[in-house]
Scaffold this motif. Structure first.
Motif, mmCIF file in Angstrom:
data_model
loop_
_atom_site.group_PDB
_atom_site.id
_atom_site.type_symbol
_atom_site.label_atom_id
_atom_site.label_comp_id
_atom_site.label_asym_id
_atom_site.label_seq_id
_atom_site.Cartn_x
_atom_site.Cartn_y
_atom_site.Cartn_z
ATOM 1 N N THR A 195 3.164 17.320 3.707
ATOM 2 C CA THR A 195 2.291 16.171 3.469
ATOM 3 C C THR A 195 2.247 15.242 4.679
ATOM 4 O O THR A 195 1.357 14.414 4.785
ATOM 5 C CB THR A 195 2.747 15.349 2.235
ATOM 6 O OG1 THR A 195 4.039 14.787 2.502
ATOM 7 C CG2 THR A 195 2.800 16.196 0.982
ATOM 8 N N ARG A 229 9.835 5.945 3.687
ATOM 9 C CA ARG A 229 9.643 6.872 2.579
ATOM 10 C C ARG A 229 10.146 8.246 2.981
ATOM 11 O O ARG A 229 9.942 8.686 4.106
ATOM 12 C CB ARG A 229 8.159 6.987 2.217
ATOM 13 C CG ARG A 229 7.662 5.801 1.449
ATOM 14 C CD ARG A 229 6.174 5.790 1.255
ATOM 15 N NE ARG A 229 5.587 7.028 0.783
ATOM 16 C CZ ARG A 229 4.264 7.237 0.741
ATOM 17 N NH1 ARG A 229 3.431 6.295 1.147
ATOM 18 N NH2 ARG A 229 3.789 8.376 0.307
ATOM 19 N N ASP A 285 1.071 4.137 -2.859
ATOM 20 C CA ASP A 285 0.834 5.531 -2.494
ATOM 21 C C ASP A 285 2.017 6.399 -2.922
ATOM 22 O O ASP A 285 1.832 7.495 -3.442
ATOM 23 C CB ASP A 285 0.591 5.636 -0.988
ATOM 24 C CG ASP A 285 0.201 7.032 -0.570
ATOM 25 O OD1 ASP A 285 -0.760 7.582 -1.148
ATOM 26 O OD2 ASP A 285 0.861 7.583 0.338
ATOM 27 N N GLU A 327 9.715 12.170 2.121
ATOM 28 C CA GLU A 327 8.800 13.133 1.497
ATOM 29 C C GLU A 327 9.546 14.447 1.337
ATOM 30 O O GLU A 327 9.947 15.057 2.328
ATOM 31 C CB GLU A 327 7.552 13.336 2.371
ATOM 32 C CG GLU A 327 6.798 12.056 2.700
ATOM 33 C CD GLU A 327 6.123 11.423 1.506
ATOM 34 O OE1 GLU A 327 5.890 12.118 0.493
ATOM 35 O OE2 GLU A 327 5.831 10.217 1.576
ATOM 36 N N SER A 374 6.418 5.912 7.168
ATOM 37 C CA SER A 374 6.381 4.447 7.000
ATOM 38 C C SER A 374 7.659 3.740 7.424
ATOM 39 O O SER A 374 7.941 2.639 6.938
ATOM 40 C CB SER A 374 6.052 4.074 5.548
ATOM 41 O OG SER A 374 4.848 4.656 5.131
ATOM 42 N N GLU A 406 3.975 5.943 -5.354
ATOM 43 C CA GLU A 406 3.930 6.063 -6.815
ATOM 44 C C GLU A 406 3.046 7.230 -7.251
ATOM 45 O O GLU A 406 3.340 7.920 -8.228
ATOM 46 C CB GLU A 406 3.403 4.758 -7.417
ATOM 47 C CG GLU A 406 3.400 4.706 -8.910
ATOM 48 C CD GLU A 406 4.770 4.371 -9.490
ATOM 49 O OE1 GLU A 406 4.959 4.656 -10.672
ATOM 50 O OE2 GLU A 406 5.619 3.843 -8.772
ATOM 51 N N SER A 407 1.986 7.485 -6.495
ATOM 52 C CA SER A 407 1.053 8.541 -6.879
ATOM 53 C C SER A 407 1.337 9.881 -6.205
ATOM 54 O O SER A 407 0.679 10.867 -6.516
ATOM 55 C CB SER A 407 -0.379 8.099 -6.562
ATOM 56 O OG SER A 407 -0.563 7.979 -5.167
ATOM 57 N N CYS A 408 2.286 9.926 -5.279
ATOM 58 C CA CYS A 408 2.595 11.161 -4.545
ATOM 59 C C CYS A 408 3.873 11.789 -5.077
ATOM 60 O O CYS A 408 4.965 11.239 -4.891
ATOM 61 C CB CYS A 408 2.760 10.873 -3.048
ATOM 62 S SG CYS A 408 1.256 10.353 -2.246
ATOM 63 N N VAL A 428 0.840 -1.200 0.000
ATOM 64 C CA VAL A 428 0.000 0.000 0.000
ATOM 65 C C VAL A 428 0.876 1.252 0.000
ATOM 66 O O VAL A 428 0.622 2.210 -0.737
ATOM 67 C CB VAL A 428 -0.965 -0.010 1.209
ATOM 68 C CG1 VAL A 428 -1.723 1.307 1.318
ATOM 69 C CG2 VAL A 428 -1.920 -1.187 1.116
ATOM 70 N N SER A 429 1.926 1.242 0.798
ATOM 71 C CA SER A 429 2.820 2.395 0.863
ATOM 72 C C SER A 429 3.543 2.611 -0.469
ATOM 73 O O SER A 429 3.712 3.750 -0.911
ATOM 74 C CB SER A 429 3.832 2.222 1.994
ATOM 75 O OG SER A 429 4.554 3.416 2.197
ATOM 76 N N SER A 437 7.555 11.854 -3.229
ATOM 77 C CA SER A 437 7.692 10.759 -2.274
ATOM 78 C C SER A 437 8.644 9.718 -2.847
ATOM 79 O O SER A 437 8.499 9.309 -3.998
ATOM 80 C CB SER A 437 6.326 10.114 -2.003
ATOM 81 O OG SER A 437 6.441 9.118 -1.022
#
Length: 150
Positions: free
Chosen positions: A53, A46, A23, A48, A68, A25-27, A19-20, A30
């Motif tokens: 965020t 991760r 996520d 950021e 994470s 990949e879309s942020c 899931v992380s 990140s």
């Protein structure tokens, strides 16, 4: 990497790696990172590049976010979390020389996580973040260990 996980009771504080990764990949900004020991993945975190965020706040100085962070269940209890976090902080200094601080959130019920972050130099900012899925979290901040110019 996808085989890494934490103990069941720890999933309240850190999500599943798949899931992380999705996520991240879309942020924008990140960056997912593996924690390796002798070339074997033992953990994950991760970075950021936009710390707001992390807790939806603005920071006075250039700040990275840490999200994470975990050591896999089979590797826990060996002091690797402390060593990995120290290495992460040193690495961030070199990869992001513009950054002054690192921010993260940690659930109030996550006593081992709070202790780890405090040992690494993170301090509570005085505010709580209430946007987490598992209840209130401390917002913690730590200055990056930039080397002294010689």
């Amino acid at each position: 990497m996808l085989a890494l996980g934490v103990h069941d009771e720890q999933y309240a504080f850190v999500g599943r790696i798949a899931v992380s990764l999705a996520d991240a990949e879309s942020c924008k900004g990140s960056e997912p990172m593996a924690i390796l020991c002798d070339g074997e993945p033992i953990g994950f975190y991760r970075v950021e590049r936009h710390a707001n965020t992390i807790a939806e706040v603005e920071f006075a100085r250039p700040t990275l976010g840490l999200r994470s962070f975990f050591i896999g269940a089979q590797w826990q209890g060996r002091g690797l979390g402390t060593r990995a976090l120290e290495a992460v902080m040193r690495d961030l200094v070199h990869r992001y020389p513009w950054a002054s601080d690192v921010a993260l959130t940690v659930n109030l019920r996550n006593a081992p996580g709070i202790a780890l972050y405090r040992r690494a130099g993170f301090r509570e900012t005085g505010g709580l973040y209430h946007g987490g899925r598992s209840g209130p979290q401390y917002l913690m901040l730590c200055a990056l260990p930039h080397p002294n110019p010689t």
